[in-house]
Motif scaffolding. Structure first.
Motif, PDB file in Angstrom:
ATOM      1  N   ASP A   1     -16.578 -63.445  21.745  1.00 41.72           N
ATOM      2  CA  ASP A   1     -15.423 -62.622  22.530  1.00 41.72           C
ATOM      3  C   ASP A   1     -17.039 -61.569  23.177  1.00 41.72           C
ATOM      4  O   ASP A   1     -17.761 -61.080  22.252  1.00 41.72           O
ATOM      5  CB  ASP A   1     -15.376 -62.000  21.236  1.00 41.72           C
ATOM      6  N   PHE A   2     -16.309 -61.900  24.185  1.00 44.08           N
ATOM      7  CA  PHE A   2     -17.223 -61.077  25.129  1.00 44.08           C
ATOM      8  C   PHE A   2     -16.176 -59.990  25.600  1.00 44.08           C
ATOM      9  O   PHE A   2     -16.377 -59.534  27.032  1.00 44.08           O
ATOM     10  CB  PHE A   2     -17.885 -61.709  26.486  1.00 44.08           C
TER      11      PHE A   2
ATOM     12  N   ALA B   1     -25.449 -74.005  18.899  1.00 45.73           N
ATOM     13  CA  ALA B   1     -25.394 -73.060  20.048  1.00 45.73           C
ATOM     14  C   ALA B   1     -23.879 -72.950  20.872  1.00 45.73           C
ATOM     15  O   ALA B   1     -23.858 -73.927  21.250  1.00 45.73           O
ATOM     16  CB  ALA B   1     -26.501 -73.167  20.331  1.00 45.73           C
ATOM     17  N   LEU B   2     -23.097 -72.416  21.438  1.00 37.45           N
ATOM     18  CA  LEU B   2     -22.311 -72.212  22.735  1.00 37.45           C
ATOM     19  C   LEU B   2     -23.146 -72.938  24.093  1.00 37.45           C
ATOM     20  O   LEU B   2     -23.983 -72.053  23.387  1.00 37.45           O
ATOM     21  CB  LEU B   2     -21.944 -70.433  22.321  1.00 37.45           C
ATOM     22  N   THR B   3     -22.390 -73.374  24.106  1.00 33.24           N
ATOM     23  CA  THR B   3     -22.430 -74.626  25.446  1.00 33.24           C
ATOM     24  C   THR B   3     -21.987 -73.338  26.481  1.00 33.24           C
ATOM     25  O   THR B   3     -21.538 -72.105  26.553  1.00 33.24           O
ATOM     26  CB  THR B   3     -22.092 -75.851  25.463  1.00 33.24           C
TER      27      THR B   3
ATOM     28  N   LYS C   1     -18.956 -69.425  29.487  1.00 34.74           N
ATOM     29  CA  LYS C   1     -18.604 -69.733  31.050  1.00 34.74           C
ATOM     30  C   LYS C   1     -16.544 -69.639  31.036  1.00 34.74           C
ATOM     31  O   LYS C   1     -16.099 -68.645  31.583  1.00 34.74           O
ATOM     32  CB  LYS C   1     -18.318 -70.119  32.036  1.00 34.74           C
ATOM     33  N   LYS C   2     -15.879 -70.401  30.041  1.00 30.35           N
ATOM     34  CA  LYS C   2     -14.616 -70.329  29.832  1.00 30.35           C
ATOM     35  C   LYS C   2     -13.998 -69.191  29.172  1.00 30.35           C
ATOM     36  O   LYS C   2     -12.885 -68.694  29.167  1.00 30.35           O
ATOM     37  CB  LYS C   2     -14.020 -72.304  29.522  1.00 30.35           C
ATOM     38  N   ARG C   3     -14.891 -68.556  27.849  1.00 28.49           N
ATOM     39  CA  ARG C   3     -14.166 -67.745  27.781  1.00 28.49           C
ATOM     40  C   ARG C   3     -14.660 -66.553  28.297  1.00 28.49           C
ATOM     41  O   ARG C   3     -13.222 -65.694  28.518  1.00 28.49           O
ATOM     42  CB  ARG C   3     -14.776 -67.363  26.003  1.00 28.49           C
TER      43      ARG C   3
END
Length: 204
Positions: free
Chosen positions: A20-21, A178-180, A185-187
């Motif tokens: 969550d960015f 680990a988050l790819t 980028k999709k998020r």
């Protein structure tokens, strides 16, 4: 049914915290994936200022706005090491609680435009998100995690059944990895789209 509900809760809670960015997106004018190619420091108004030249690999904000992507971004930070204009000696200045950028850093950078028109990192621990594995088939953000479903061995399945801690359906288990970069980028793109849509409504 209880086991299935638990899995759904875990997925939702983990996904929201893992990638969550939203805070950084809210503050950012620019969001790019790139590499710090060089840096230079000088004295400006009695303090050291450092300029970081970032080679932009993917301009995520430009993509969201439908504008031409920039190939370079200069990130300005207070602090660094430079020769004093009067003393003629190298003096270092450091700023506490500030992310330090180094040459060669691969990351996603969240920046905003300051009153002088310069790009500075937004506030928050995720203003710079390190990227690892460039040039390989496994490019990840090691500081973040995501969930994946993996097959489990018959022995593991039997242990779970014996403990009666969960229902084993399809001999699969949720694991952390680990988050790819594609998922990150999709998020980010979705958050940018939501931000721009909200701004459009506010301006209407």
């Amino acid at each position: 049914m209880r086991a299935i509900t638990l899995v759904i809760i875990l997925i939702l809670s983990f996904a929201s915290s893992a990638n969550d960015f939203s805070k950084e997106i809210k503050l950012a004018d620019n969001v790019v994936q790139g590499r710090v190619m060089s840096k230079s420091s000088e004295w400006v108004g009695g303090k050291v200022v450092t300029y970081h030249q970032v080679l932009v690999r993917d301009d995520l904000m430009a993509g969201a706005l439908g504008k031409p992507a920039q190939s370079e971004l200069v990130i300005t930070q207070a602090g660094g090491t430079a020769v004093h204009p009067v003393l003629k000696v190298a003096i270092s200045q450091t700023i506490s609680h500030q992310v330090t950028l180094k040459e060669g850093d691969e990351a996603i950078f969240f920046t905003h435009t300051d009153p002088l028109g310069q790009q500075q990192l937004v506030k928050g621990q995720n203003s710079v998100v390190a990227v690892q594995g460039m040039g390989t088939d496994n490019v990840v953000l090691p500081a973040f995690k995501q969930l994946k479903v993996s097959k489990i061995s018959p022995q593991h399945a039997n242990v779970l059944r014996a403990k009666q801690t969960t229902d084993v359906v399809g001999k699969a288990v949720l694991q952390q990895e680990a988050l790819t970069l594609p998922n990150a980028k999709k998020r980010i793109k979705q958050l940018l789209a939501d931000k721009l849509a909200k701004q459009g409504k506010d301006d209407a």
